[in-house]
Write a protein that holds these residues in place. Structure first.
Motif, PDB file in Angstrom:
ATOM      1  N   VAL A 174      13.471  -2.807  -6.158  1.00  0.00           N
ATOM      2  CA  VAL A 174      12.197  -3.516  -6.035  1.00  0.00           C
ATOM      3  C   VAL A 174      11.472  -3.096  -4.758  1.00  0.00           C
ATOM      4  CG1 VAL A 174      11.092  -5.776  -5.813  1.00  0.00           C
ATOM      5  CG2 VAL A 174      13.083  -5.497  -7.312  1.00  0.00           C
ATOM      6  N   LEU A 175      10.206  -2.728  -4.913  1.00  0.00           N
ATOM      7  CA  LEU A 175       9.342  -2.433  -3.774  1.00  0.00           C
ATOM      8  C   LEU A 175       8.606  -3.727  -3.428  1.00  0.00           C
ATOM      9  CD1 LEU A 175       8.695   0.151  -2.136  1.00  0.00           C
ATOM     10  CD2 LEU A 175       6.656   0.443  -3.560  1.00  0.00           C
ATOM     11  N   GLY A 176       8.891  -4.282  -2.253  1.00  0.00           N
ATOM     12  CA  GLY A 176       8.403  -5.618  -1.922  1.00  0.00           C
ATOM     13  C   GLY A 176       7.218  -5.665  -0.984  1.00  0.00           C
ATOM     14  N   MET A 177       6.967  -6.871  -0.484  1.00  0.00           N
ATOM     15  CA  MET A 177       5.788  -7.120   0.342  1.00  0.00           C
ATOM     16  C   MET A 177       5.840  -6.419   1.690  1.00  0.00           C
ATOM     17  SD  MET A 177       3.194  -8.684  -0.809  1.00  0.00           S
ATOM     18  CE  MET A 177       2.415  -9.027   0.771  1.00  0.00           C
ATOM     19  N   ASN A 178       7.029  -6.090   2.202  1.00  0.00           N
ATOM     20  CA  ASN A 178       7.047  -5.399   3.486  1.00  0.00           C
ATOM     21  C   ASN A 178       6.464  -3.991   3.363  1.00  0.00           C
ATOM     22  OD1 ASN A 178       9.344  -4.408   2.070  1.00  0.00           O
ATOM     23  ND2 ASN A 178      10.327  -3.852   3.995  1.00  0.00           N
ATOM     24  N   PHE A 179       6.362  -3.474   2.131  1.00  0.00           N
ATOM     25  CA  PHE A 179       5.630  -2.231   1.881  1.00  0.00           C
ATOM     26  C   PHE A 179       4.159  -2.523   1.617  1.00  0.00           C
ATOM     27  CE2 PHE A 179       3.752   0.700  -1.174  1.00  0.00           C
ATOM     28  CZ  PHE A 179       3.944   1.930  -0.559  1.00  0.00           C
ATOM     29  N   LEU A 180       3.881  -3.449   0.708  1.00  0.00           N
ATOM     30  CA  LEU A 180       2.500  -3.743   0.324  1.00  0.00           C
ATOM     31  C   LEU A 180       1.659  -4.256   1.489  1.00  0.00           C
ATOM     32  CD1 LEU A 180       3.105  -5.509  -3.127  1.00  0.00           C
ATOM     33  CD2 LEU A 180       2.350  -3.157  -2.738  1.00  0.00           C
ATOM     34  N   SER A 181       2.268  -5.051   2.375  1.00  0.00           N
ATOM     35  CA  SER A 181       1.500  -5.657   3.466  1.00  0.00           C
ATOM     36  C   SER A 181       1.032  -4.633   4.500  1.00  0.00           C
ATOM     37  CB  SER A 181       2.338  -6.737   4.160  1.00  0.00           C
ATOM     38  OG  SER A 181       3.495  -6.181   4.746  1.00  0.00           O
ATOM     39  N   GLN A 182       1.612  -3.433   4.482  1.00  0.00           N
ATOM     40  CA  GLN A 182       1.195  -2.405   5.432  1.00  0.00           C
ATOM     41  C   GLN A 182       0.054  -1.536   4.901  1.00  0.00           C
ATOM     42  OE1 GLN A 182       4.351  -0.460   7.814  1.00  0.00           O
ATOM     43  NE2 GLN A 182       5.758  -1.566   6.490  1.00  0.00           N
ATOM     44  N   LEU A 183      -0.299  -1.729   3.632  1.00  0.00           N
ATOM     45  CA  LEU A 183      -1.434  -1.001   3.078  1.00  0.00           C
ATOM     46  C   LEU A 183      -2.741  -1.570   3.600  1.00  0.00           C
ATOM     47  CD1 LEU A 183      -0.244  -0.875  -0.656  1.00  0.00           C
ATOM     48  CD2 LEU A 183      -0.094   0.975   1.026  1.00  0.00           C
ATOM     49  N   LYS A 184      -3.783  -0.780   3.536  1.00  0.00           N
ATOM     50  CA  LYS A 184      -5.104  -1.279   3.896  1.00  0.00           C
ATOM     51  C   LYS A 184      -5.521  -2.362   2.914  1.00  0.00           C
ATOM     52  CE  LYS A 184      -9.911   0.186   4.552  1.00  0.00           C
ATOM     53  NZ  LYS A 184     -10.841   1.346   4.539  1.00  0.00           N
ATOM     54  N   ALA A 185      -5.185  -2.170   1.632  1.00  0.00           N
ATOM     55  CA  ALA A 185      -5.481  -3.155   0.587  1.00  0.00           C
ATOM     56  C   ALA A 185      -4.673  -2.823  -0.656  1.00  0.00           C
ATOM     57  CB  ALA A 185      -6.978  -3.161   0.260  1.00  0.00           C
ATOM     58  N   TRP A 186      -4.428  -3.829  -1.447  1.00  0.00           N
ATOM     59  CA  TRP A 186      -3.844  -3.639  -2.772  1.00  0.00           C
ATOM     60  C   TRP A 186      -4.400  -4.745  -3.668  1.00  0.00           C
ATOM     61  CZ3 TRP A 186      -0.833  -7.438  -5.004  1.00  0.00           C
ATOM     62  CH2 TRP A 186      -0.341  -8.437  -4.145  1.00  0.00           C
ATOM     63  N   ARG A 187      -4.641  -4.414  -4.913  1.00  0.00           N
ATOM     64  CA  ARG A 187      -5.241  -5.394  -5.827  1.00  0.00           C
ATOM     65  C   ARG A 187      -4.972  -4.974  -7.265  1.00  0.00           C
ATOM     66  NH1 ARG A 187      -9.490  -2.459  -3.522  1.00  0.00           N
ATOM     67  NH2 ARG A 187     -10.607  -1.097  -4.991  1.00  0.00           N
ATOM     68  N   VAL A 188      -5.133  -5.939  -8.148  1.00  0.00           N
ATOM     69  CA  VAL A 188      -5.012  -5.675  -9.582  1.00  0.00           C
ATOM     70  C   VAL A 188      -6.410  -5.603 -10.163  1.00  0.00           C
ATOM     71  CG1 VAL A 188      -4.162  -6.528 -11.791  1.00  0.00           C
ATOM     72  CG2 VAL A 188      -2.778  -6.821  -9.725  1.00  0.00           C
ATOM     73  N   GLU A 189      -6.728  -4.496 -10.795  1.00  0.00           N
ATOM     74  CA  GLU A 189      -8.013  -4.303 -11.465  1.00  0.00           C
ATOM     75  C   GLU A 189      -7.737  -4.120 -12.951  1.00  0.00           C
ATOM     76  OE1 GLU A 189     -10.133  -1.038  -9.782  1.00  0.00           O
ATOM     77  OE2 GLU A 189     -10.598  -2.092  -7.907  1.00  0.00           O
ATOM     78  N   GLY A 190      -8.060  -5.142 -13.737  1.00  0.00           N
ATOM     79  CA  GLY A 190      -7.763  -5.076 -15.165  1.00  0.00           C
ATOM     80  C   GLY A 190      -6.266  -4.985 -15.367  1.00  0.00           C
ATOM     81  N   ARG A 191      -5.809  -3.854 -15.907  1.00  0.00           N
ATOM     82  CA  ARG A 191      -4.378  -3.638 -16.130  1.00  0.00           C
ATOM     83  C   ARG A 191      -3.820  -2.582 -15.183  1.00  0.00           C
ATOM     84  NH1 ARG A 191      -2.049  -5.617 -20.577  1.00  0.00           N
ATOM     85  NH2 ARG A 191      -0.579  -3.872 -20.707  1.00  0.00           N
ATOM     86  N   ASP A 192      -4.511  -2.371 -14.071  1.00  0.00           N
ATOM     87  CA  ASP A 192      -4.051  -1.378 -13.074  1.00  0.00           C
ATOM     88  C   ASP A 192      -3.787  -2.046 -11.729  1.00  0.00           C
ATOM     89  OD1 ASP A 192      -4.279   0.634 -14.902  1.00  0.00           O
ATOM     90  OD2 ASP A 192      -6.162   1.429 -14.102  1.00  0.00           O
ATOM     91  N   LEU A 193      -2.731  -1.600 -11.075  1.00  0.00           N
ATOM     92  CA  LEU A 193      -2.466  -2.002  -9.697  1.00  0.00           C
ATOM     93  C   LEU A 193      -2.981  -0.887  -8.805  1.00  0.00           C
ATOM     94  CD1 LEU A 193      -1.085  -3.797  -7.525  1.00  0.00           C
ATOM     95  CD2 LEU A 193       1.009  -2.474  -7.925  1.00  0.00           C
TER      96      LEU A 193
END
Length: 201
Positions: free
Chosen positions: A175-194
């Motif tokens: 599992v790739l968790g929040m300690n990876f995602l939180s370091q991105l500039k942004a992440w979001r779900v658009e329709g059926r895409d992350l």
């Protein structure tokens, strides 16, 4: 054998009754007994909270430490889009120190979690003599040991020196968790895409 909620409640109640009964046996003034009883209840409640929420407390402490002292982990690369799988989750092929595994991207996971076999393939060493971190999963509480992945690459995005937790109990799931995602500039779900957008994206 797993203990049920009633057995756990009985155990905790006995742990609390023992010091309280000792106070009563000393035949102290009722006001003094009440103050000491409240103190014991507060200590017991705090200890119980720390025991049951250890992974959250550790995550909060880690976030505070990173905010104050910074972190060695860093993420860079190009924006990427990951389509939703048929099971409604987002999966991606991720390279961990050169070992490629299909990983679930889970914003509900505090820390990136990998199986013992994945850690071995990626050459990630864990201190088996260290104190394990107890985390809650859908299958109950399990023990995991900390480690660090020198390089984690997903598409055009690379994270370096990413903290991970390792346990044989994860099976083949990574599992790739929040300690990876939180370091991105942004992440979001658009329709059926992350959509993952790194700081340098």
């Amino acid at each position: 054998m797993n203990s049920g909620p009633s057995q756990d409640a009985l155990f905790y109640a006995l742990c609390l009754i023992l010091p309280l009964s000792a106070l009563v046996a000393r035949r102290l003034p009722i006001r003094q007994v009440a103050k000491m009883a409240i103190a014991w209840i507060a200590i017991f409640a705090l200890a119980l909270l720390l025991a049951t929420q250890r992974h959250r407390v550790a995550a909060a402490w880690s976030s505070l430490h990173e905010a104050v002292f910074g972190t060695n982990s860093r993420v860079s690369g190009r924006t990427m889009r990951i389509p939703m799988a048929e099971d409604g989750h987002f999966w991606a092929d991720v390279s961990i120190n050169g070992a490629t595994r299909r990983m679930l991207i889970d914003s509900g996971a505090t820390t990136t979690a990998i199986s013992a076999s994945t850690a071995a393939a990626a050459g990630i060493a864990v201190d088996e003599r260290g104190f394990p971190e107890v985390i809650s999963t859908a299958n109950g509480a399990i023990a995991a040991l900390p480690g660090v992945a020198a390089q984690v690459t997903i598409g055009g995005i690379t994270a370096r020196d990413l903290p991970v937790i390792v346990s044989p109990a994860f099976g083949d799931t990574n599992v790739l968790g929040m300690n990876f995602l939180s370091q991105l500039k942004a992440w979001r779900v658009e329709g059926r895409d992350l959509v993952l957008i790194p700081v340098a994206g």
